[in-house]
Design an enzyme around this catalytic site. Structure first.
Site, short mmCIF file in Angstrom:
data_model
loop_
_atom_site.label_atom_id
_atom_site.label_comp_id
_atom_site.label_asym_id
_atom_site.label_seq_id
_atom_site.Cartn_x
_atom_site.Cartn_y
_atom_site.Cartn_z
N CYS A 126 1.28 -1.74 -0.12
CA CYS A 126 1.92 -2.09 -1.40
C CYS A 126 2.62 -3.43 -1.28
O CYS A 126 3.04 -3.84 -0.19
CB CYS A 126 2.98 -1.05 -1.78
SG CYS A 126 2.38 0.61 -2.07
N ASP A 127 2.75 -4.10 -2.41
CA ASP A 127 3.56 -5.31 -2.45
C ASP A 127 4.09 -5.49 -3.87
O ASP A 127 3.39 -5.19 -4.84
CB ASP A 127 2.75 -6.54 -2.06
CG ASP A 127 3.66 -7.75 -1.84
OD1 ASP A 127 4.28 -7.81 -0.76
OD2 ASP A 127 3.77 -8.59 -2.74
#
Length: 199
Positions: free
Chosen positions: A70-71
């Site tokens: 995730c980012d």
């Protein structure tokens, strides 16, 4: 076929907590991916690429696993923001953000090694920031919390006091859209409940 391990390719304690609250206790493997090597002007594209890169960096360490990368970034006035570099930057950013609406983008990438498949999707949530004073901003930044978060605030912490409204998925703002994760697992032919028993 035995259920693969669920791996979180992130150092974020908030993402881990979201998974644990929902019954998934992930194996945490930090990617240590250098985010600065990816530059994009489109926040959706940026977070999706970064999420994939983080998951891919970790994938080589496992034989059979479902790996989540995730980012998150915040878009305010057309400018993309990640974590502030220091307190001065965090204060300046809050002075620009207050009273405005930001768009919080989180990229999600799932790599299923057993099936040799990858699915990735970005999610966006609108965040309405409160009109707060310079003194309150300074006090908030002094807690250290804004330095740990994309957008210089944590919805699950002190930052919840300074967000007037959210339009969209609230867990996305914390760093992981749980409804989107369910949908992505379904794309890979898993039920999210399968992972309730997995360690």
């Amino acid at each position: 076929m035995p259920l693969p391990q669920f791996v979180l390719a992130s150092a974020s304690p908030a993402r881990r907590r979201l998974l644990q609250i929902a019954g998934i206790d992930p194996v945490v493997k930090v990617s240590n991916f250098d985010e600065s090597q990816i530059q994009r002007s489109d926040p959706r594209q940026l977070v999706e690429i970064l999420a994939k890169c983080k998951a891919e960096r970790v994938a080589s360490q496992f034989d059979s696993a479902v790996i989540l990368g995730c980012d998150s970034v915040l878009l305010v006035d057309g400018e993309i923001h990640g974590k502030p570099a220091n307190s001065t930057e965090a204060i300046a950013r809050w002075q620009k953000m207050r009273g405005k609406v930001g768009e919080l983008y989180t990229g999600h990438a799932l790599i299923d090694l057993a099936q040799n498949r990858t699915v990735s999707r970005p999610q966006m949530t609108q965040v309405y920031f409160a009109q707060i004073s310079d003194r309150v901003i300074a006090n908030y930044v002094a807690t250290g919390e804004p330095l740990l978060c994309a957008g210089a605030f944590a919805l699950e912490g002190y930052g919840s006091l300074f967000v007037d409204k959210i339009v969209g998925c609230h867990t996305n703002v914390i760093g992981l859209s749980m409804p989107l994760l369910r949908q992505m697992l379904e794309q890979l032919n898993y039920d999210v409940t399968d992972f309730w028993q997995a360690s």
